[in-house]
Design an enzyme around this catalytic site. Sequence first.
Site, PDB file in Angstrom:
ATOM      1  N   ARG A  99       0.864  -1.180   0.000  1.00  0.00           N
ATOM      2  CA  ARG A  99       0.000   0.000   0.000  1.00  0.00           C
ATOM      3  C   ARG A  99       0.898   1.226   0.000  1.00  0.00           C
ATOM      4  O   ARG A  99       1.824   1.326   0.829  1.00  0.00           O
ATOM      5  CB  ARG A  99      -0.893   0.000   1.233  1.00  0.00           C
ATOM      6  CG  ARG A  99      -1.945   1.072   1.195  1.00  0.00           C
ATOM      7  CD  ARG A  99      -3.125   0.709   2.051  1.00  0.00           C
ATOM      8  NE  ARG A  99      -4.124   1.775   2.047  1.00  0.00           N
ATOM      9  CZ  ARG A  99      -5.044   1.922   1.121  1.00  0.00           C
ATOM     10  NH1 ARG A  99      -5.107   1.079   0.111  1.00  0.00           N
ATOM     11  NH2 ARG A  99      -5.910   2.915   1.162  1.00  0.00           N
ATOM     12  N   LEU A 101       2.222   4.732   0.780  1.00  0.00           N
ATOM     13  CA  LEU A 101       2.112   5.585   1.963  1.00  0.00           C
ATOM     14  C   LEU A 101       2.110   7.046   1.534  1.00  0.00           C
ATOM     15  O   LEU A 101       2.751   7.420   0.552  1.00  0.00           O
ATOM     16  CB  LEU A 101       3.279   5.318   2.915  1.00  0.00           C
ATOM     17  CG  LEU A 101       3.320   3.905   3.502  1.00  0.00           C
ATOM     18  CD1 LEU A 101       4.615   3.686   4.280  1.00  0.00           C
ATOM     19  CD2 LEU A 101       2.113   3.659   4.396  1.00  0.00           C
ATOM     20  N   HIS A 117      12.861  -3.969  -2.317  1.00  0.00           N
ATOM     21  CA  HIS A 117      12.202  -4.013  -3.621  1.00  0.00           C
ATOM     22  C   HIS A 117      12.898  -5.076  -4.478  1.00  0.00           C
ATOM     23  O   HIS A 117      14.131  -5.127  -4.516  1.00  0.00           O
ATOM     24  CB  HIS A 117      12.294  -2.642  -4.300  1.00  0.00           C
ATOM     25  CG  HIS A 117      11.612  -2.611  -5.622  1.00  0.00           C
ATOM     26  ND1 HIS A 117      10.235  -2.577  -5.746  1.00  0.00           N
ATOM     27  CD2 HIS A 117      12.107  -2.645  -6.880  1.00  0.00           C
ATOM     28  CE1 HIS A 117       9.918  -2.578  -7.026  1.00  0.00           C
ATOM     29  NE2 HIS A 117      11.036  -2.617  -7.734  1.00  0.00           N
ATOM     30  N   VAL A 152       7.820   6.495  -5.537  1.00  0.00           N
ATOM     31  CA  VAL A 152       7.674   5.036  -5.451  1.00  0.00           C
ATOM     32  C   VAL A 152       9.017   4.364  -5.721  1.00  0.00           C
ATOM     33  O   VAL A 152       9.619   4.564  -6.767  1.00  0.00           O
ATOM     34  CB  VAL A 152       6.617   4.547  -6.479  1.00  0.00           C
ATOM     35  CG1 VAL A 152       6.532   3.027  -6.456  1.00  0.00           C
ATOM     36  CG2 VAL A 152       5.272   5.168  -6.161  1.00  0.00           C
ATOM     37  N   ASP A 153       9.489   3.574  -4.760  1.00  0.00           N
ATOM     38  CA  ASP A 153      10.745   2.824  -4.898  1.00  0.00           C
ATOM     39  C   ASP A 153      11.884   3.745  -5.332  1.00  0.00           C
ATOM     40  O   ASP A 153      12.662   3.411  -6.218  1.00  0.00           O
ATOM     41  CB  ASP A 153      10.568   1.670  -5.911  1.00  0.00           C
ATOM     42  CG  ASP A 153       9.443   0.733  -5.507  1.00  0.00           C
ATOM     43  OD1 ASP A 153       9.291   0.487  -4.301  1.00  0.00           O
ATOM     44  OD2 ASP A 153       8.735   0.253  -6.405  1.00  0.00           O
TER      45      ASP A 153
HETATM   46  C1  GRF Z   1       9.255  -9.373  -1.809  1.00  0.00           C
HETATM   47  O1  GRF Z   1       9.669  -9.791  -3.075  1.00  0.00           O
HETATM   48  C2  GRF Z   1       9.572  -7.907  -1.611  1.00  0.00           C
HETATM   49  O2  GRF Z   1      10.744  -7.522  -2.267  1.00  0.00           O
HETATM   50  C3  GRF Z   1       8.391  -7.246  -2.245  1.00  0.00           C
HETATM   51  O3  GRF Z   1       7.293  -8.045  -1.893  1.00  0.00           O
HETATM   52  C4  GRF Z   1       7.744  -9.383  -1.665  1.00  0.00           C
HETATM   53  C5  GRF Z   1       7.292  -9.749  -0.287  1.00  0.00           C
HETATM   54  O4  GRF Z   1       7.513 -11.116  -0.014  1.00  0.00           O
HETATM   55  N1  GRF Z   1       8.288  -5.872  -1.824  1.00  0.00           N
HETATM   56  P1  GRF Z   1       7.353 -11.621   1.478  1.00  0.00           P
HETATM   57  O5  GRF Z   1       5.964 -11.227   1.957  1.00  0.00           O
HETATM   58  O6  GRF Z   1       8.421 -11.000   2.305  1.00  0.00           O
HETATM   59  O7  GRF Z   1       7.494 -13.126   1.396  1.00  0.00           O
END
Ligand code: GRF
Length: 216
Positions: A99, A101, A117, A152-153
């Site tokens: 989500r 923020l 990410h 974002v990211d």
């Molecule tokens: C991961 O690939 C993370 O990089 C991305 O969402 C995924 C989450 O996986 N933001 P988990 O819930 O930690 O298994």
Amino acid sequence: MPEIRTGRVRVAVLISGAGSNMAALVDAGAVTDASFEVVLVLSNKAEAGGLAVAEAKGVPTALLDHALFGKDRAAHEQAIQTVLEAHGVEVVALAGYMRLLTAFLVGRWAGRMLNIHPSLLPKYPGLDTHARAIAAGDAEAGCTVHLVTEGVDDGPVLGQSAVPVMADDTPASLGQRVLAAEHDLYPRVLGDFCRSGMSLPDPSPLRRGDARQPCE
Ligand code: GRF
């Protein structure tokens, strides 16, 4: 006299799903000499599998279902902030928190909120990172831990880990390889961040693409 910190940095992990990165952070924070401990796991989704994982590990959990707040993002984020403060949280780690923020929460935690990410940023911010890496014919993919900003990211990179892209990779198979790298990278970067007094690393290795660490 400067204050001497004796305790571990109190970290909250925000999740929306399986929580495998959260589990890696909880485990890393539980070892002797860890620089942080996970004191709260908070989800915005009731069905997040990570909530049960955290409970099984004995970590306090909180559920703040964003759907119950309708379109009122400010109220949802204020509720999150209240829970974070109640648990004495010092650093927030987003781990699959799906989500966006707003400036409210990002601003309150500026320099104290991290995210992981699944790409080598600045490549492929947003979704479907593994499919995009394969479609582009990239030889390598990976993951990035960065500070969260309003973009974002898009925040300063704290660490990256690269993995090879195989000729027969699907997004799922590449995703598994990247996820394994995430489980190694995130605890290391968060540990270093908390150990260093939560300051950015030396700017020279911080340039994007130069902050990579080998994946074990
Ligand atoms: C991961 O690939 C993370 O990089 C991305 O969402 C995924 C989450 O996986 N933001 P988990 O819930 O930690 O298994």
